[in-house]
Design a protein around this motif. Structure first.
Motif, PDB file in Angstrom:
ATOM      1  N   ASP A  27      34.373  31.293 -24.659  1.00  0.00           N
ATOM      2  CA  ASP A  27      33.062  30.894 -25.182  1.00  0.00           C
ATOM      3  C   ASP A  27      33.152  30.449 -26.639  1.00  0.00           C
ATOM      4  O   ASP A  27      34.075  30.847 -27.363  1.00  0.00           O
ATOM      5  N   ASP A  28      32.160  29.687 -27.057  1.00  0.00           N
ATOM      6  CA  ASP A  28      31.860  29.385 -28.480  1.00  0.00           C
ATOM      7  C   ASP A  28      32.723  28.303 -29.123  1.00  0.00           C
ATOM      8  O   ASP A  28      32.527  27.979 -30.273  1.00  0.00           O
ATOM      9  N   HIS A  78      27.751  26.014 -23.100  1.00  0.00           N
ATOM     10  CA  HIS A  78      27.214  27.253 -23.681  1.00  0.00           C
ATOM     11  C   HIS A  78      25.915  26.955 -24.446  1.00  0.00           C
ATOM     12  O   HIS A  78      25.470  27.757 -25.244  1.00  0.00           O
ATOM     13  N   HIS A  82      23.553  28.061 -30.317  1.00  0.00           N
ATOM     14  CA  HIS A  82      23.839  29.384 -29.735  1.00  0.00           C
ATOM     15  C   HIS A  82      22.554  30.214 -29.685  1.00  0.00           C
ATOM     16  O   HIS A  82      22.354  31.120 -30.485  1.00  0.00           O
ATOM     17  N   PRO A 111      24.276  32.295 -24.058  1.00  0.00           N
ATOM     18  CA  PRO A 111      24.790  33.065 -25.188  1.00  0.00           C
ATOM     19  C   PRO A 111      24.302  34.516 -25.111  1.00  0.00           C
ATOM     20  O   PRO A 111      23.136  34.761 -24.797  1.00  0.00           O
TER      21      PRO A 111
HETATM   22 ZN   LIG Z   1      28.609  32.701 -27.353  1.00  0.00          ZN
END
Ligand SMILES: [Zn+2]
Length: 202
Positions: A27-28, A78, A82, A111
């Motif tokens: 993720d991210d 994602h 966020h 998220p």
């Molecule tokens: Zn995240």
């Protein structure tokens, strides 16, 4: 995670995989500091993963998005920013996922795992498949008890069931490489097979 509750609230989402393989997700990202190093580790192990990228990061680093795709990994979304679903209106939350940077990406991950049932239903209606996880790796925690985290990973790998692991390849990933290498080593010892979440068979 409480799989039963998740299944009731989010019936067609992925929580546990349907088979006994291990699934790696990130993720991210993408981030120039971490994503290329993660790719090298995965390539060395011959494992493919699913990357839940943030739209803002994809705009900044399109070459990294291409690199991840070229290496045969799955790109998922994602959200552009966020956002936590809890205190975000449905329309803003949905717009954040139906953003042009995520066009054509069928798998999405909220998220923090925070998504309300009304937002979930709307995303599903728009053709997005929501993916949760069975274990969130604490690779982002500054004060992490690394040995304890490794024991937990080892316990899960030793269980005879499928797992969806979340790592972080964005700026918050402090222990990502250390714990990813560890997971791959213990999985290799146990001869565990890896799968990749693609949105087609889960
Ligand atoms: Zn995240």
């Amino acid at each position: 995670m409480w799989p039963l509750i998740f299944r009731i609230l989010y019936p067609s989402s992925v929580v546990y995989p349907c088979d006994s393989r291990l699934y790696l997700t990130f993720d991210d990202g993408p981030s120039p500091e971490l994503t290329p190093k993660v790719l090298d580790v995965l390539k060395g192990a011959g494992v493919k993963a699913t990357f839940f990228f943030q739209g803002e990061q994809m705009e900044r680093y399109p070459e990294l998005v291409k690199l991840v795709a070229d290496e045969g990994h799955v790109i998922a979304f994602h959200g552009y920013r966020h956002l936590s679903g809890l205190f975000t209106s449905r329309s803003i939350y949905i717009e954040n996922f139906i953003h042009k940077t995520g066009e054509g990406l069928g798998l999405v991950r909220p998220p923090y795992g925070r998504i309300r049932p009304d937002q979930y239903r709307e995303l599903s209606r728009c053709g997005k498949k929501v993916v949760f996880w069975t274990y969130l790796i604490r690779d982002f925690k500054m004060q992490l008890d690394l040995e304890r985290e490794k024991r937990r990973i080892s316990e899960l790998v030793n269980r005879d069931r499928g797992q969806v692991f979340v790592f972080h390849d964005g700026n918050s990933g402090i222990h990502t490489l250390n714990l990813l290498n560890y997971l791959l080593t213990v999985s290799g010892r146990r001869n565990r097979a890896f799968g990749v979440l693609t949105g087609e068979s889960e």
